[in-house]
Write a protein that holds these residues in place. Structure first.
Motif, mmCIF file in Angstrom:
data_model
loop_
_atom_site.group_PDB
_atom_site.id
_atom_site.type_symbol
_atom_site.label_atom_id
_atom_site.label_comp_id
_atom_site.label_asym_id
_atom_site.label_seq_id
_atom_site.Cartn_x
_atom_site.Cartn_y
_atom_site.Cartn_z
ATOM 1 N N ALA A 117 0.852 -1.189 0.000
ATOM 2 C CA ALA A 117 0.000 0.000 0.000
ATOM 3 C C ALA A 117 0.886 1.237 0.000
ATOM 4 C CB ALA A 117 -0.904 -0.019 1.230
ATOM 5 N N PRO A 118 0.344 2.389 -0.404
ATOM 6 C CA PRO A 118 1.178 3.586 -0.539
ATOM 7 C C PRO A 118 1.862 4.018 0.753
ATOM 8 C CG PRO A 118 -1.171 4.115 -0.693
ATOM 9 C CD PRO A 118 -1.045 2.638 -0.819
ATOM 10 N N ASN A 146 -3.609 -1.975 -7.013
ATOM 11 C CA ASN A 146 -3.847 -0.638 -6.501
ATOM 12 C C ASN A 146 -2.839 0.304 -7.158
ATOM 13 O OD1 ASN A 146 -1.395 -0.943 -5.084
ATOM 14 N ND2 ASN A 146 -2.407 -1.479 -3.164
ATOM 15 N N GLN A 147 -2.834 1.557 -6.767
ATOM 16 C CA GLN A 147 -1.952 2.530 -7.424
ATOM 17 C C GLN A 147 -0.480 2.155 -7.272
ATOM 18 O OE1 GLN A 147 -2.870 6.758 -7.019
ATOM 19 N NE2 GLN A 147 -0.707 7.191 -6.671
ATOM 20 N N GLN A 152 4.481 -0.139 -9.826
ATOM 21 C CA GLN A 152 5.571 -1.106 -9.882
ATOM 22 C C GLN A 152 5.573 -1.863 -11.205
ATOM 23 O OE1 GLN A 152 7.913 -1.330 -7.117
ATOM 24 N NE2 GLN A 152 6.756 0.569 -6.935
ATOM 25 N N PHE A 153 4.402 -2.221 -11.691
ATOM 26 C CA PHE A 153 4.300 -2.980 -12.938
ATOM 27 C C PHE A 153 4.610 -2.101 -14.148
ATOM 28 C CE2 PHE A 153 1.424 -5.243 -16.134
ATOM 29 C CZ PHE A 153 2.314 -6.283 -16.355
ATOM 30 N N ALA A 154 4.092 -0.880 -14.136
ATOM 31 C CA ALA A 154 4.306 0.031 -15.266
ATOM 32 C C ALA A 154 5.652 0.735 -15.201
ATOM 33 C CB ALA A 154 3.184 1.067 -15.316
ATOM 34 N N GLN A 155 6.322 0.630 -14.062
ATOM 35 C CA GLN A 155 7.639 1.232 -13.837
ATOM 36 C C GLN A 155 7.602 2.756 -14.020
ATOM 37 O OE1 GLN A 155 9.967 -1.344 -16.573
ATOM 38 N NE2 GLN A 155 10.955 -2.139 -14.720
ATOM 39 N N MET A 156 6.629 3.386 -13.357
ATOM 40 C CA MET A 156 6.529 4.842 -13.405
ATOM 41 C C MET A 156 5.767 5.337 -12.189
ATOM 42 S SD MET A 156 3.498 5.522 -16.227
ATOM 43 C CE MET A 156 3.158 7.188 -15.594
ATOM 44 N N GLU A 157 6.023 6.563 -11.804
ATOM 45 C CA GLU A 157 5.273 7.171 -10.716
ATOM 46 C C GLU A 157 3.903 7.609 -11.220
ATOM 47 O OE1 GLU A 157 7.253 10.327 -8.743
ATOM 48 O OE2 GLU A 157 8.981 9.103 -8.132
ATOM 49 N N ILE A 158 2.928 7.582 -10.320
ATOM 50 C CA ILE A 158 1.569 8.001 -10.657
ATOM 51 C C ILE A 158 1.159 9.091 -9.681
ATOM 52 C CG2 ILE A 158 -0.834 7.275 -10.878
ATOM 53 C CD1 ILE A 158 0.238 4.417 -11.382
ATOM 54 N N ASN A 159 1.033 10.300 -10.199
ATOM 55 C CA ASN A 159 0.675 11.442 -9.360
ATOM 56 C C ASN A 159 -0.549 12.198 -9.861
ATOM 57 O OD1 ASN A 159 2.984 11.244 -7.506
ATOM 58 N ND2 ASN A 159 4.207 11.780 -9.305
ATOM 59 N N SER A 160 -1.137 11.741 -10.971
ATOM 60 C CA SER A 160 -2.265 12.461 -11.560
ATOM 61 C C SER A 160 -3.121 11.488 -12.359
ATOM 62 C CB SER A 160 -1.755 13.568 -12.492
ATOM 63 O OG SER A 160 -1.092 12.994 -13.621
ATOM 64 N N LEU A 161 -4.276 11.969 -12.795
ATOM 65 C CA LEU A 161 -5.157 11.165 -13.630
ATOM 66 C C LEU A 161 -4.462 10.799 -14.938
ATOM 67 C CD1 LEU A 161 -8.026 9.980 -13.937
ATOM 68 C CD2 LEU A 161 -8.713 12.162 -14.980
ATOM 69 N N GLU A 162 -3.732 11.754 -15.497
ATOM 70 C CA GLU A 162 -3.019 11.497 -16.757
ATOM 71 C C GLU A 162 -1.954 10.427 -16.561
ATOM 72 O OE1 GLU A 162 -3.588 14.500 -15.431
ATOM 73 O OE2 GLU A 162 -5.170 15.116 -16.834
ATOM 74 N N ASP A 163 -1.252 10.476 -15.435
ATOM 75 C CA ASP A 163 -0.258 9.439 -15.137
ATOM 76 C C ASP A 163 -0.919 8.069 -15.046
ATOM 77 O OD1 ASP A 163 1.768 11.319 -14.990
ATOM 78 O OD2 ASP A 163 1.800 11.378 -12.781
ATOM 79 N N ALA A 164 -2.084 8.015 -14.427
ATOM 80 C CA ALA A 164 -2.779 6.739 -14.254
ATOM 81 C C ALA A 164 -3.170 6.140 -15.600
ATOM 82 C CB ALA A 164 -4.011 6.931 -13.379
ATOM 83 N N HIS A 185 -5.272 6.585 -5.151
ATOM 84 C CA HIS A 185 -5.344 7.521 -4.030
ATOM 85 C C HIS A 185 -4.898 8.930 -4.401
ATOM 86 C CE1 HIS A 185 -1.186 5.908 -3.785
ATOM 87 N NE2 HIS A 185 -0.892 7.131 -3.405
ATOM 88 N N SER A 186 -4.199 9.101 -5.520
ATOM 89 C CA SER A 186 -3.695 10.427 -5.903
ATOM 90 C C SER A 186 -4.689 11.247 -6.710
ATOM 91 C CB SER A 186 -2.397 10.285 -6.726
ATOM 92 O OG SER A 186 -1.354 9.808 -5.930
ATOM 93 N N ILE A 187 -5.808 10.648 -7.088
ATOM 94 C CA ILE A 187 -6.740 11.330 -7.988
ATOM 95 C C ILE A 187 -7.632 12.326 -7.259
ATOM 96 C CG2 ILE A 187 -8.599 10.977 -9.661
ATOM 97 C CD1 ILE A 187 -5.741 9.970 -10.436
#
Length: 284
Positions: A117-118, A146-147, A152-164, A185-187
Motif C-alpha cells: 500500500a502507498p 492498486n496505485q 511497480q508494474f508500469a515502472q513509473m510514478e503516478i501522481n495524476s489522472l493522466e499518469d494513471a 489515491h492520488s486522484i
C-alpha cells in the motif's frame, strides 16, 4: 459443474482474502473452489496480533492435481489469485494457470497482485513482488492492482489522472487485456477512485469516502471478486466495472452504518447482486 478457482489468503474471523471473495461470488450465483495460501485467525491489522500459518506451495499444486484427477479443471471458468505467502506459491499459481488453460482455453486468469500500500510500501515476502511483476501479471487476462502495484508494474510514478491513464496503457502492453485499478489515491481526496482500462479506452469510477474509526481490510479482495463475477455474467467490462463499484460501496455503507470495520458482506448480500445506489462511470 462450472466454478471459479480462488487462490488467496483466508481468515477464520472476519472478511479478507477468500473470506472476502468467496461469499460474494456465491451470492452472485457462482460455484467457488477456494484454495488458501495462508490461514490466519483474523486479519493482520488487529493490535492483538493473529495466529495461523502459511501453507506450502506444494499444498496448492497437490490440491489442483486432485481437481485435475476428477476432471474438473476443464470446468474452471476463472482463476482468481490474491495474496501469496511465498515466492514458491507464485510459481504454483503459474503452474495452476497453465494447467487450467490447457484444460479450458476459455478460462480467465484474474490476478490481484497484492504487494503493498502507498503508506507501507512493499509488504510481502522476498521474491513475491518480482514474480508478480515478471511472471503472473504479464500472463494474466485481467490484473487488479492498486496505485502502488500499478506503478511497480508500469515502472513509473503516478501522481495524476493522466499518469494513471499512461500507466494503464503501459500495463496493457505487457500482456493483460483488462486493467482494473482498485484504488487511485492520488486522484481525489474527496472521493474513492478506481480506473478501468481496456484496448477500447479508459473509464473512471468514483464513490463517496465513508468514515471509519479503523479502515476496513479486504476491500480490494471484494472488488476483484465482484468484477470477476459480473464480467463472467455479462462479458461487458464497463458494466462489470460500474457494478463492482456500486456493490462495493453498498457493502462499505452497510459496514459503516453498523459501526463495524470488518466488512459486512452478509448483511449487505442483497446489494451485492442489486446495488441500491448507482455511480455512473466516466469515459476518459
Amino acid at each position: 459443474m462450472k466454478g471459479i478457482l480462488s487462490i488467496q489468503s483466508h481468515v477464520v474471523y472476519g472478511h479478507a482474502g477468500n473470506s472476502s471473495a468467496v461469499f460474494p461470488l456465491q451470492r452472485m450465483g457462482y460455484e467457488v473452489w477456494p484454495i488458501h495460501t495462508v490461514q490466519f485467525s483474523n486479519h493482520t491489522q488487529y493490535q492483538q496480533g493473529w495466529t495461523g500459518r502459511a501453507f506450502e506451495a506444494k499444498d496448492i499444486t497437490d490440491l489442483v492435481a486432485g481437481m485435475a484427477a476428477i476432471g474438473q479443471l476443464e470446468n474452471c471458468e476463472a482463476i482468481l489469485s490474491g495474496y501469496q505467502g511465498s515466492a514458491e506459491q507464485c510459481l504454483a499459481i503459474k503452474d495452476t494457470v497453465e494447467k487450467v488453460k490447457a484444460a479450458n482455453p476459455a478460462a480467465l486468469y484474474v490476478c490481484d497482485p497484492v504487494m503493498g500500500a502507498p503508506d507501507k510500501g512493499c509488504i510481502v515476502a522476498p521474491g513475491i513482488a518480482e514474480h508478480l511483476i515478471n511472471t503472473l501479471m504479464p500472463m494474466a487476462d485481467i490484473i487488479v492492482p492498486n496505485q502502488f502495484e500499478l506503478s511497480q508494474f508500469a515502472q513509473m510514478e503516478i501522481n495524476s489522472l493522466e499518469d494513471a491513464v499512461t500507466a494503464c496503457k503501459a500495463a496493457l502492453e505487457k500482456g493483460p487485456k483488462i486493467v482494473l485499478v482498485k484504488h487511485l489515491h492520488s486522484i481525489s481526496s474527496e472521493k474513492f477512485s478506481m480506473m478501468l482500462a481496456t484496448q477500447e479506452g479508459c473509464w473512471l469510477a468514483q464513490r463517496p469516502h465513508l468514515e471509519f474509526d479503523k479502515q476496513p481490510v479486504g476491500v480490494g479482495d471484494l472488488i476483484s471478486a465482484l468484477f470477476t463475477g459480473q464480467l463472467l455474467t455479462t462479458n461487458q467490462p464497463e458494466q462489470a466495472f460500474e457494478h463492482c463499484n456500486d456493490a462495493c460501496y453498498a457493502v462499505l455503507r452497510t459496514t459503516s452504518s453498523l459501526g463495524e470495520w470488518e466488512l459486512q458482506t452478509i448483511a449487505a448480500q442483497d446489494e451485492i447482486v442489486a446495488p441500491a445506489t448507482n455511480f455512473s462511470i466516466t469515459a476518459l
